[in-house]
Design a protein around this motif. Structure first.
Motif, PDB file in Angstrom:
ATOM      1  N   LEU A   1       0.861  -1.179   0.000  1.00  0.00           N
ATOM      2  CA  LEU A   1       0.000   0.000   0.000  1.00  0.00           C
ATOM      3  C   LEU A   1       0.897   1.227   0.000  1.00  0.00           C
ATOM      4  O   LEU A   1       1.662   1.451   0.938  1.00  0.00           O
ATOM      5  CB  LEU A   1      -0.910   0.009   1.230  1.00  0.00           C
ATOM      6  N   PHE A   2       0.816   1.999  -1.063  1.00  0.00           N
ATOM      7  CA  PHE A   2       1.644   3.193  -1.199  1.00  0.00           C
ATOM      8  C   PHE A   2       0.823   4.460  -0.982  1.00  0.00           C
ATOM      9  O   PHE A   2      -0.406   4.464  -1.099  1.00  0.00           O
ATOM     10  CB  PHE A   2       2.264   3.251  -2.608  1.00  0.00           C
ATOM     11  N   ILE A   3       1.523   5.545  -0.679  1.00  0.00           N
ATOM     12  CA  ILE A   3       0.968   6.899  -0.647  1.00  0.00           C
ATOM     13  C   ILE A   3      -0.164   7.022   0.371  1.00  0.00           C
ATOM     14  O   ILE A   3      -1.298   7.372   0.055  1.00  0.00           O
ATOM     15  CB  ILE A   3       0.493   7.356  -2.046  1.00  0.00           C
ATOM     16  N   TYR A   4       0.145   6.713   1.607  1.00  0.00           N
ATOM     17  CA  TYR A   4      -0.830   6.862   2.687  1.00  0.00           C
ATOM     18  C   TYR A   4      -0.095   7.281   3.943  1.00  0.00           C
ATOM     19  O   TYR A   4       0.861   6.629   4.361  1.00  0.00           O
ATOM     20  CB  TYR A   4      -1.582   5.553   2.910  1.00  0.00           C
ATOM     21  N   LYS A   5      -0.524   8.410   4.512  1.00  0.00           N
ATOM     22  CA  LYS A   5       0.116   8.959   5.713  1.00  0.00           C
ATOM     23  C   LYS A   5       1.614   9.148   5.510  1.00  0.00           C
ATOM     24  O   LYS A   5       2.451   8.697   6.301  1.00  0.00           O
ATOM     25  CB  LYS A   5      -0.167   8.070   6.926  1.00  0.00           C
ATOM     26  N   ASN A   6       1.938   9.807   4.388  1.00  0.00           N
ATOM     27  CA  ASN A   6       3.325  10.161   4.068  1.00  0.00           C
ATOM     28  C   ASN A   6       4.225   8.939   3.910  1.00  0.00           C
ATOM     29  O   ASN A   6       5.416   8.973   4.207  1.00  0.00           O
ATOM     30  CB  ASN A   6       3.913  11.100   5.135  1.00  0.00           C
ATOM     31  N   SER A   7       3.662   7.839   3.441  1.00  0.00           N
ATOM     32  CA  SER A   7       4.449   6.613   3.255  1.00  0.00           C
ATOM     33  C   SER A   7       5.208   6.635   1.937  1.00  0.00           C
ATOM     34  O   SER A   7       5.078   7.562   1.135  1.00  0.00           O
ATOM     35  CB  SER A   7       3.522   5.394   3.283  1.00  0.00           C
ATOM     36  N   ALA A   8       5.974   5.595   1.712  1.00  0.00           N
ATOM     37  CA  ALA A   8       6.717   5.433   0.468  1.00  0.00           C
ATOM     38  C   ALA A   8       5.753   5.310  -0.709  1.00  0.00           C
ATOM     39  O   ALA A   8       4.597   4.894  -0.554  1.00  0.00           O
ATOM     40  CB  ALA A   8       7.597   4.191   0.546  1.00  0.00           C
ATOM     41  N   CYS A   9       6.246   5.679  -1.895  1.00  0.00           N
ATOM     42  CA  CYS A   9       5.486   5.467  -3.119  1.00  0.00           C
ATOM     43  C   CYS A   9       6.187   4.387  -3.952  1.00  0.00           C
ATOM     44  O   CYS A   9       7.241   3.881  -3.569  1.00  0.00           O
ATOM     45  CB  CYS A   9       5.342   6.765  -3.915  1.00  0.00           C
ATOM     46  N   PHE A  10       5.595   4.048  -5.076  1.00  0.00           N
ATOM     47  CA  PHE A  10       6.168   3.010  -5.940  1.00  0.00           C
ATOM     48  C   PHE A  10       7.597   3.353  -6.351  1.00  0.00           C
ATOM     49  O   PHE A  10       8.496   2.511  -6.323  1.00  0.00           O
ATOM     50  CB  PHE A  10       5.284   2.840  -7.178  1.00  0.00           C
ATOM     51  N   LYS A  11       7.825   4.613  -6.740  1.00  0.00           N
ATOM     52  CA  LYS A  11       9.145   5.017  -7.213  1.00  0.00           C
ATOM     53  C   LYS A  11      10.174   5.103  -6.090  1.00  0.00           C
ATOM     54  O   LYS A  11      11.375   5.077  -6.347  1.00  0.00           O
ATOM     55  CB  LYS A  11       9.053   6.353  -7.946  1.00  0.00           C
ATOM     56  N   CYS A  12       9.711   5.223  -4.842  1.00  0.00           N
ATOM     57  CA  CYS A  12      10.656   5.191  -3.723  1.00  0.00           C
ATOM     58  C   CYS A  12      11.370   3.849  -3.651  1.00  0.00           C
ATOM     59  O   CYS A  12      12.519   3.756  -3.218  1.00  0.00           O
ATOM     60  CB  CYS A  12       9.915   5.423  -2.404  1.00  0.00           C
ATOM     61  N   ILE A  13      10.661   2.789  -4.082  1.00  0.00           N
ATOM     62  CA  ILE A  13      11.197   1.426  -3.985  1.00  0.00           C
ATOM     63  C   ILE A  13      11.812   0.979  -5.307  1.00  0.00           C
ATOM     64  O   ILE A  13      12.909   0.414  -5.335  1.00  0.00           O
ATOM     65  CB  ILE A  13      10.074   0.437  -3.590  1.00  0.00           C
ATOM     66  N   PHE A  14      11.119   1.252  -6.391  1.00  0.00           N
ATOM     67  CA  PHE A  14      11.591   0.880  -7.722  1.00  0.00           C
ATOM     68  C   PHE A  14      11.928   2.180  -8.439  1.00  0.00           C
ATOM     69  O   PHE A  14      11.075   2.817  -9.030  1.00  0.00           O
ATOM     70  CB  PHE A  14      10.517   0.094  -8.467  1.00  0.00           C
ATOM     71  N   THR A  15      13.191   2.553  -8.382  1.00  0.00           N
ATOM     72  CA  THR A  15      13.577   3.933  -8.670  1.00  0.00           C
ATOM     73  C   THR A  15      13.600   4.307 -10.138  1.00  0.00           C
ATOM     74  O   THR A  15      13.558   5.473 -10.474  1.00  0.00           O
ATOM     75  CB  THR A  15      14.976   4.223  -8.074  1.00  0.00           C
ATOM     76  N   SER A  16      13.687   3.329 -11.037  1.00  0.00           N
ATOM     77  CA  SER A  16      13.661   3.659 -12.459  1.00  0.00           C
ATOM     78  C   SER A  16      13.335   2.412 -13.244  1.00  0.00           C
ATOM     79  O   SER A  16      13.446   1.292 -12.759  1.00  0.00           O
ATOM     80  CB  SER A  16      15.012   4.215 -12.927  1.00  0.00           C
ATOM     81  N   SER A  17      12.943   2.587 -14.503  1.00  0.00           N
ATOM     82  CA  SER A  17      12.600   1.450 -15.352  1.00  0.00           C
ATOM     83  C   SER A  17      13.784   0.507 -15.513  1.00  0.00           C
ATOM     84  O   SER A  17      13.632  -0.703 -15.583  1.00  0.00           O
ATOM     85  CB  SER A  17      12.132   1.949 -16.722  1.00  0.00           C
ATOM     86  N   GLU A  18      14.983   1.071 -15.566  1.00  0.00           N
ATOM     87  CA  GLU A  18      16.163   0.233 -15.760  1.00  0.00           C
ATOM     88  C   GLU A  18      16.447  -0.647 -14.556  1.00  0.00           C
ATOM     89  O   GLU A  18      16.948  -1.756 -14.679  1.00  0.00           O
ATOM     90  CB  GLU A  18      17.392   1.111 -16.046  1.00  0.00           C
ATOM     91  N   GLU A  19      16.100  -0.154 -13.373  1.00  0.00           N
ATOM     92  CA  GLU A  19      16.420  -0.876 -12.150  1.00  0.00           C
ATOM     93  C   GLU A  19      15.263  -1.723 -11.643  1.00  0.00           C
ATOM     94  O   GLU A  19      15.416  -2.488 -10.709  1.00  0.00           O
ATOM     95  CB  GLU A  19      16.826   0.125 -11.058  1.00  0.00           C
ATOM     96  N   SER A  20      14.097  -1.590 -12.261  1.00  0.00           N
ATOM     97  CA  SER A  20      12.931  -2.326 -11.779  1.00  0.00           C
ATOM     98  C   SER A  20      13.067  -3.810 -12.077  1.00  0.00           C
ATOM     99  O   SER A  20      13.464  -4.187 -13.182  1.00  0.00           O
ATOM    100  CB  SER A  20      11.655  -1.793 -12.435  1.00  0.00           C
ATOM    101  N   PRO A  21      12.747  -4.686 -11.136  1.00  0.00           N
ATOM    102  CA  PRO A  21      12.889  -6.124 -11.352  1.00  0.00           C
ATOM    103  C   PRO A  21      11.907  -6.656 -12.374  1.00  0.00           C
ATOM    104  O   PRO A  21      10.876  -6.046 -12.645  1.00  0.00           O
ATOM    105  CB  PRO A  21      12.611  -6.716  -9.963  1.00  0.00           C
TER     106      PRO A  21
END
Length: 226
Positions: free
Chosen positions: A137-157
């Motif tokens: 669950l992203f973007i709730y109560k100032n939490s991490a978002c998707f891009k915080c964890i998967f920082t770019s298309s090149e680095e995404s698993p």
């Protein structure tokens, strides 16, 4: 009553989305928005359990909408027979309380994430690869978002793109069910939410992991929203 008043947007009606929409309707979500431009193909049927042979060639949003209405006549369904893009995503996403990402490519995931960050819309994410699945669950109560964890298309698993590793049908069902459970918890204000958590399920070995994640201060999406 909370479920009946909720407006949930489901983006992607593939393997994950096919399971999600069934459980959203059965749970009594008041309004469900469905986004997908694809038509049903024969290769979809091994994991996309909403569809049958008779649906091949038909628009997924149309088939999915009929499925929901036949399952729960009290649910209002809005169909978007299109792919999200920079011109339409913000407006569509802005009309809903919770966004569920059931897509299968990085570009669309990042677009959904960016729109949700700007509008502070809670985003429930699910990804699959083979026997493994992820939910958060992203973007709730100032939490991490998707891009915080998967920082770019090149680095995404590769599990974020089903064409890279292949997908087992039961894994998409597992992830979709967990996403709906998270949606129900969020709407009803109960249970422990997956905020700043990443749930990893390994169906092959029968194991789960719950990883702590955190907001990335250098995240491009979060910086643009501030």
């Amino acid at each position: 009553k909370k479920l009946g008043k909720a407006k949930v947007l489901l983006v992607g009606l593939g393997g994950i989305g096919s399971t999600v929409l069934q459980h959203l309707a059965a749970a009594g979500i008041g309004t469900i928005g469905l986004v997908d431009e694809d038509t049903v193909a024969l290769s979809n049927l091994q994991r996309q359990t909403t569809y049958t042979y008779a649906d091949i060639g038909r628009k997924k949003v149309s088939v999915a909408s009929n499925f929901i209405k036949n399952l729960n006549k009290n649910v209002d369904v809005t169909e978007y027979a299109l792919f999200l893009n920079a011109n339409n995503a913000k407006k569509i996403i802005g009309e809903y309380d919770v966004i569920l990402d059931g897509t299968d490519n990085i570009e669309t995931r990042e677009l959904i994430n960016d729109c949700c960050v700007v509008q502070q819309k809670p985003l429930i994410f699910g990804g699959v690869s083979g026997w493994e699945g992820l939910v958060s669950l992203f973007i709730y109560k100032n939490s991490a978002c998707f891009k915080c964890i998967f920082t770019s298309s090149e680095e995404s698993p590769t599990f974020l793109d089903c064409s890279s590793e292949g997908v087992l049908g039961v894994t998409t069902s597992l992830v979709g069910t967990l996403m709906v459970a998270e949606t129900i918890k969020f709407i009803c204000g109960t249970g422990q939410l997956l905020t700043n958590k990443l749930l990893i399920c390994d169906a092959l070995n029968g194991t789960t992991e719950l990883l702590n994640i955190k907001k990335n201060k250098k995240c491009s999406a979060c910086q643009c929203a501030n």
